[in-house]
Design an enzyme around this catalytic site. Structure first.
Site, PDB file in Angstrom:
ATOM      1  N   TYR A   1       1.506   5.411  -2.582  1.00 21.39           N
ATOM      2  CA  TYR A   1       1.824   6.833  -2.339  1.00 21.39           C
ATOM      3  C   TYR A   1       3.179   7.181  -2.939  1.00 21.39           C
ATOM      4  CZ  TYR A   1      -2.254   6.228   0.389  1.00 21.39           C
ATOM      5  OH  TYR A   1      -3.543   5.920   0.755  1.00 21.39           O
TER       6      TYR A   1
ATOM      7  N   ARG B   1     -11.542 -10.448 -11.516  1.00 21.87           N
ATOM      8  CA  ARG B   1     -10.342  -9.955 -12.200  1.00 21.87           C
ATOM      9  C   ARG B   1      -9.393 -11.123 -12.375  1.00 21.87           C
ATOM     10  NH1 ARG B   1      -6.645  -7.270  -7.426  1.00 21.87           N
ATOM     11  NH2 ARG B   1      -5.230  -6.813  -9.089  1.00 21.87           N
ATOM     12  N   ARG B   2      -8.324 -10.938 -13.181  1.00 21.48           N
ATOM     13  CA  ARG B   2      -7.249 -11.924 -13.277  1.00 21.48           C
ATOM     14  C   ARG B   2      -7.760 -13.313 -13.690  1.00 21.48           C
ATOM     15  NH1 ARG B   2      -3.501 -10.534  -7.909  1.00 21.48           N
ATOM     16  NH2 ARG B   2      -2.232  -8.955  -8.940  1.00 21.48           N
TER      17      ARG B   2
ATOM     18  N   HIS C   1       0.805  -1.207   0.000  1.00 19.50           N
ATOM     19  CA  HIS C   1       0.000   0.000   0.000  1.00 19.50           C
ATOM     20  C   HIS C   1       0.845   1.267   0.000  1.00 19.50           C
ATOM     21  CE1 HIS C   1      -3.548   2.420  -0.019  1.00 19.50           C
ATOM     22  NE2 HIS C   1      -2.943   3.186   0.847  1.00 19.50           N
TER      23      HIS C   1
ATOM     24  N   HIS D   1     -10.631   0.800  -9.920  1.00 17.43           N
ATOM     25  CA  HIS D   1     -10.040   1.687  -8.897  1.00 17.43           C
ATOM     26  C   HIS D   1      -8.600   2.049  -9.264  1.00 17.43           C
ATOM     27  CE1 HIS D   1      -8.454   3.057  -5.045  1.00 17.43           C
ATOM     28  NE2 HIS D   1      -7.621   2.033  -5.037  1.00 17.43           N
ATOM     29  N   PHE D   2      -7.780   1.041  -9.560  1.00 19.25           N
ATOM     30  CA  PHE D   2      -6.373   1.432  -9.739  1.00 19.25           C
ATOM     31  C   PHE D   2      -6.069   1.987 -11.117  1.00 19.25           C
ATOM     32  CE2 PHE D   2      -4.934  -2.315 -11.975  1.00 19.25           C
ATOM     33  CZ  PHE D   2      -5.372  -3.448 -11.324  1.00 19.25           C
ATOM     34  N   HIS D   3      -7.053   1.861 -12.055  1.00 18.53           N
ATOM     35  CA  HIS D   3      -6.815   2.579 -13.310  1.00 18.53           C
ATOM     36  C   HIS D   3      -7.155   4.069 -13.170  1.00 18.53           C
ATOM     37  CE1 HIS D   3      -6.088  -1.340 -15.081  1.00 18.53           C
ATOM     38  NE2 HIS D   3      -5.506  -0.684 -16.055  1.00 18.53           N
TER      39      HIS D   3
HETATM   40 FE1  HAS Z   1      -6.031   1.751  -3.641  1.00 19.82          FE
HETATM   41  C1  HAS Z   1      -6.333  -1.688  -4.042  1.00 19.82           C
HETATM   42  C2  HAS Z   1      -7.886   1.565  -0.752  1.00 19.82           C
HETATM   43  C3  HAS Z   1      -5.489   5.116  -3.046  1.00 19.82           C
HETATM   44  C4  HAS Z   1      -3.673   1.812  -6.181  1.00 19.82           C
HETATM   45  N1  HAS Z   1      -5.195   0.352  -4.878  1.00 19.82           N
HETATM   46  C5  HAS Z   1      -5.474  -1.020  -4.892  1.00 19.82           C
HETATM   47  C6  HAS Z   1      -4.691  -1.669  -5.947  1.00 19.82           C
HETATM   48  C7  HAS Z   1      -3.903  -0.688  -6.512  1.00 19.82           C
HETATM   49  C8  HAS Z   1      -4.246   0.567  -5.842  1.00 19.82           C
HETATM   50  C9  HAS Z   1      -2.855  -0.869  -7.623  1.00 19.82           C
HETATM   51  O1  HAS Z   1      -8.869  -0.546   1.206  1.00 19.82           O
HETATM   52  C10 HAS Z   1      -4.787  -3.148  -6.348  1.00 19.82           C
HETATM   53  C11 HAS Z   1      -3.695  -3.950  -5.683  1.00 19.82           C
HETATM   54  C12 HAS Z   1      -3.866  -5.424  -6.154  1.00 19.82           C
HETATM   55  O2  HAS Z   1      -3.423  -5.721  -7.279  1.00 19.82           O
HETATM   56  O3  HAS Z   1      -4.489  -6.210  -5.435  1.00 19.82           O
HETATM   57  N2  HAS Z   1      -6.601   3.081  -2.213  1.00 19.82           N
HETATM   58  C13 HAS Z   1      -7.407   2.821  -1.132  1.00 19.82           C
HETATM   59  C14 HAS Z   1      -7.663   4.049  -0.393  1.00 19.82           C
HETATM   60  C15 HAS Z   1      -6.977   5.044  -1.031  1.00 19.82           C
HETATM   61  C16 HAS Z   1      -6.309   4.436  -2.172  1.00 19.82           C
HETATM   62  C17 HAS Z   1      -8.535   4.219   0.831  1.00 19.82           C
HETATM   63  N3  HAS Z   1      -4.855   3.162  -4.460  1.00 19.82           N
HETATM   64  C18 HAS Z   1      -4.762   4.480  -4.073  1.00 19.82           C
HETATM   65  C19 HAS Z   1      -3.796   5.197  -4.875  1.00 19.82           C
HETATM   66  C20 HAS Z   1      -3.280   4.263  -5.759  1.00 19.82           C
HETATM   67  C21 HAS Z   1      -3.948   2.995  -5.481  1.00 19.82           C
HETATM   68  C22 HAS Z   1      -3.450   6.680  -4.699  1.00 19.82           C
HETATM   69  C23 HAS Z   1      -2.252   4.400  -6.810  1.00 19.82           C
HETATM   70  C24 HAS Z   1      -1.638   5.544  -7.147  1.00 19.82           C
HETATM   71  N4  HAS Z   1      -6.940   0.267  -2.631  1.00 19.82           N
HETATM   72  C25 HAS Z   1      -7.598   0.377  -1.420  1.00 19.82           C
HETATM   73  C26 HAS Z   1      -8.000  -0.965  -0.935  1.00 19.82           C
HETATM   74  C27 HAS Z   1      -7.548  -1.873  -1.861  1.00 19.82           C
HETATM   75  C28 HAS Z   1      -6.898  -1.092  -2.915  1.00 19.82           C
HETATM   76  C29 HAS Z   1      -8.717  -1.305   0.325  1.00 19.82           C
HETATM   77  C30 HAS Z   1      -7.671  -3.410  -1.787  1.00 19.82           C
HETATM   78  C31 HAS Z   1      -8.924  -3.854  -2.439  1.00 19.82           C
HETATM   79  C32 HAS Z   1      -8.916  -5.382  -2.483  1.00 19.82           C
HETATM   80  O4  HAS Z   1      -9.790  -5.952  -1.831  1.00 19.82           O
HETATM   81  O5  HAS Z   1      -8.034  -5.960  -3.150  1.00 19.82           O
HETATM   82  C33 HAS Z   1      -6.923   6.504  -0.589  1.00 19.82           C
HETATM   83  O6  HAS Z   1      -5.588   6.952  -0.473  1.00 19.82           O
HETATM   84  C34 HAS Z   1      -7.698   7.366  -1.561  1.00 19.82           C
HETATM   85  C35 HAS Z   1      -7.741   8.808  -1.111  1.00 19.82           C
HETATM   86  C36 HAS Z   1      -8.181   9.717  -2.226  1.00 19.82           C
HETATM   87  C37 HAS Z   1      -9.280  10.521  -2.154  1.00 19.82           C
HETATM   88  C38 HAS Z   1      -9.649  11.405  -3.345  1.00 19.82           C
HETATM   89  C39 HAS Z   1      -9.238  12.850  -3.144  1.00 19.82           C
HETATM   90  C40 HAS Z   1      -9.743  13.704  -4.305  1.00 19.82           C
HETATM   91  C41 HAS Z   1      -8.929  14.558  -5.027  1.00 19.82           C
HETATM   92  C42 HAS Z   1      -9.481  15.399  -6.167  1.00 19.82           C
HETATM   93  C43 HAS Z   1     -10.928  15.812  -5.969  1.00 19.82           C
HETATM   94  C44 HAS Z   1     -11.192  17.118  -6.710  1.00 19.82           C
HETATM   95  C45 HAS Z   1     -12.188  17.228  -7.636  1.00 19.82           C
HETATM   96  C46 HAS Z   1     -12.495  18.596  -8.232  1.00 19.82           C
HETATM   97  C47 HAS Z   1     -12.945  16.039  -8.108  1.00 19.82           C
HETATM   98  C48 HAS Z   1     -10.106  10.586  -0.961  1.00 19.82           C
HETATM   99  C49 HAS Z   1      -7.489  14.726  -4.724  1.00 19.82           C
HETATM  100  C50 HAS Z   1     -11.491  18.920  -9.312  1.00 19.82           C
HETATM  101  C51 HAS Z   1     -11.992  20.045 -10.180  1.00 19.82           C
HETATM  102  C52 HAS Z   1     -11.425  20.391 -11.363  1.00 19.82           C
HETATM  103  C53 HAS Z   1     -12.076  21.413 -12.228  1.00 19.82           C
HETATM  104  C54 HAS Z   1     -10.110  19.781 -11.828  1.00 19.82           C
HETATM  105 CU    CU Z   2      -3.937  -0.315  -0.490  1.00 16.13          CU
END
Ligand code: HAS
Ligand code: CU
Length: 545
Positions: free
Chosen positions: A221, A431-432, A217, A368-370
């Site tokens: 970051y 998946r997979r 995890h 999610h991860f895409h």
């Molecule tokens: Fe994740 C699985 C939970 C962030 C990548 N994640 C994965 C896997 C990958 C991955 C590669 O809790 C699959 C691994 C595998 O092969 O098994 N992930 C989270 C959580 C966050 C999170 C809570 N993940 C990421 C990031 C990644 C990434 C960053 C890559 C760069 N993830 C999980 C969990 C799994 C998981 C479980 C396991 C699932 C399972 O069962 O296998 C947090 O850090 C996310 C926080 C982000 C936010 C969004 C903030 C919003 C922003 C912009 C908003 C602004 C707007 C307005 C819309 C809360 C910054 C803009 C306006 C304009 C006009 C431009």
């Molecule tokens: Cu994770």
């Protein structure tokens, strides 16, 4: 201050060009597996090729593309912002080790001797070259981290009355998290995977997985933080405005340092071996580690609103159209931020203990991860390339028209792909898996979502191809830059105002170590007091090795 960064730029050129090569190969694998997973699309590869391609896609894109691009851009951000040079011996040593390690791992994968997917779960067997290559890549990044920390400490010494410069702090934060997470992975590789692959030593699957996700995890970051640092540093310079809050940016960095690591069990919520209390603690930490991204959401959106208003935007949303969406660098960042918003929400749902039972190991996770690593990080890196490649090679981007089109195609394609895959995941589409028809029993929801996902996937794949062609044409036929790129790289006064507790990284690293102890003492205590249950390695194609 040094007046030229020739040696550092050579490092960045090699590192970034190599990252484009692995992006192209990994992206080719992406379209192969996408089409193979599209219901009723004619099969053109067999199962072992599918899993080889999937392993290549994951390792080359999630690990190599990101690591080499980040190392290349990190040197540029740090040298331009601090005005200081980087130890070239350390840089070159890190590049040589990282390149050799990556080429070893890639050779093992492409020769069909490491079809273990990018998570290389034990007791699946891969050739020792794969694991030794992975360990060498990690060692190379550690040497890189030492070189960057040296510059950061020198800058702080030379500027006692100033706070840490924002982009450099982002790179340093990324590397602190990397050094929090990777030692355990190296222990896992040295203790379990290399002996398993050389001597066929039995390995406890839960131990290997727990140590992998201790790293897995925080890895995310390592991917997203350089993109966020580029948002904090690049948006104000692109938009001619100030970042809404430097303090909020630094608080976000510190929260990432504190809680990126004690969360890995959220990848193991359905694992029988980890205790509920340990999982519960990791889920709580997971919600905490979502907060710095939410702070980033607020900070960058407030900055965009300010910039849009300063350009005459009126009313609640008038600021959006006033932003420079015709600038490929801005469009890539803007779309990355929006899609990261969606990916973050699905990440938080992933972490919800009960909902994870629904989405785990479904194509929801692929969606999610895409949105996260494949867009928030990757599309930001592509946008940054439209600035960095001209800077590094003194050449104009070959086709501004294609540069403008590419982020839009990526956004449209990824929006369709990720939404379809998230919905397909809710309907249980796995998946997979090589076969998706299940003897004709495939539910219609899977057919629709995988089919619509394929349309989106092809669109953003074309965008990726356009990006690679653009880089090739720019490097080979780009016209010379008529004048230097005039961006104020050195810190603006408001960015380095008086140092505060937020700049005292040592304190935060100690607290992070404490939180890691709290997060991992229970699962590791359970694991080692209960006793390990090692199992001999098995071939990915079935049967004993
Ligand atoms: Fe994740 C699985 C939970 C962030 C990548 N994640 C994965 C896997 C990958 C991955 C590669 O809790 C699959 C691994 C595998 O092969 O098994 N992930 C989270 C959580 C966050 C999170 C809570 N993940 C990421 C990031 C990644 C990434 C960053 C890559 C760069 N993830 C999980 C969990 C799994 C998981 C479980 C396991 C699932 C399972 O069962 O296998 C947090 O850090 C996310 C926080 C982000 C936010 C969004 C903030 C919003 C922003 C912009 C908003 C602004 C707007 C307005 C819309 C809360 C910054 C803009 C306006 C304009 C006009 C431009
Ligand atoms: Cu994770």
């Amino acid at each position: 201050m040094v007046d030229n960064f020739n040696k550092e730029d050579r490092f960045s050129r090699i590192s970034i060009l190599f990252s484009f090569v692995v992006l192209a190969v990994g992206g080719l694998f992406g379209i192969i597996q996408l089409l193979n997973r599209t219901p009723y699309f004619p099969k053109f590869i067999d199962a072992s090729t599918y899993y080889l391609v999937l392993t290549g896609h994951g390792v080359l894109l999630a690990i190599a593309w990101t690591a080499f691009f980040i190392m290349g851009v990190g040197v540029i951000l740090v040298t331009r912002e601090t005005g200081l040079g980087v130890n070239s011996f350390l840089l070159n040593l890190s590049l040589i080790l990282s390149l050799i390690g990556t080429l070893m791992a890639a050779a093992a994968i492409l020769s069909g001797n490491a079809t273990v997917l990018y998570t290389f779960y034990a007791p699946l067997y891969a050739h020792p070259i794969f694991y030794i290559g992975a360990a060498l890549l990690i060692f190379g990044t550690w040497i890189y981290a030492v070189a960057i920390f040296q510059v950061y400490l020198r800058w702080r010494k030379l500027n006692p009355g100033k706070g840490a410069p924002l982009a450099t702090l982002g790179v340093v934060t990324t590397l602190i998290i990397w050094l929090e997470a990777t030692p355990i992975l190296v222990i896992d590789v040295l203790k379990n995977f290399i002996p398993m692959s050389i001597y066929k030593m039995p390995v406890d699957a839960l131990e290997a997985r727990t140590l992998f996700w201790y790293f897995g995890h925080p890895l995310v970051y390592f991917w997203i933080l350089p993109a966020i640092a580029f948002w904090y540093y690049g948006l104000p310079r692109l938009l001619g405005t100030k970042l809404f809050s430097v303090k909020m940016a630094k608080v976000a960095y510190i929260l990432f340092i504190l809680v990126s690591t004690p969360v890995g069990l959220h990848h193991q919520l359905v694992d029988p071996g980890a205790s509920d209390i340990a999982k519960f603690i990791h889920v709580i930490f997971t919600y905490v580690v979502a907060s710095p991204s939410l702070l980033t959401a607020f900070n960058v959106t407030a900055t965009l609103i300010k910039a849009g208003r300063e350009r005459g935007g009126k009313g609640l949303f008038g600021w959006i159209v006033k932003l420079p969406w015709d600038n490929p660098i801005f469009a890539a960042i803007g779309f990355s931020i929006i899609l990261f918003g969606m990916g973050g929400i699905s990440g938080i749902i992933n972490a919800s203990y009960v909902l994870n039972y629904v989405v785990h190991n479904t194509i929801w996770i692929v969606g999610h991860f895409h949105l996260t690593v494949a867009t928030a990080a990757t599309l930001t890196f592509m946008g940054a390339s439209y600035l960095i490649i001209p800077m590094l090679f003194n050449k104009n981007i070959k086709s501004v028209y294609l540069a403008r089109l590419q982020p839009y195609l990526w956004f449209i394609g990824m929006f369709i792909f990720s939404l379809a895959y998230h919905i397909g995941g809710v309907f249980g589409a796995p998946r997979r898996t090589y076969d998706v028809l299940y003897g004709g029993l495939i539910p219609k929801e899977w057919i629709y979502t995988l089919g619509i996902g394929a349309v989106g996937g092809i669109v953003f794949w074309v965008s990726g191809v356009i990006f690679i062609i653009q880089m090739l044409l720019t490097l080979s036929r780009g016209t010379r830059l008529s004048k230097q790129i005039d961006i104020k790289f050195t810190p603006m006064d408001y960015e380095v105002s008086r140092p505060s507790i937020l700049d005292r990284l040592g304190i935060w690293i100690i607290i992070a170590a404490l939180l890691i102890f709290i997060g991992y003492s229970i699962p590791l205590y359970d694991l080692y007091t209960r006793g390990l249950a090692p199992y001999p390695p098995i071939s990915p194609f079935g049967g004993k090795v």
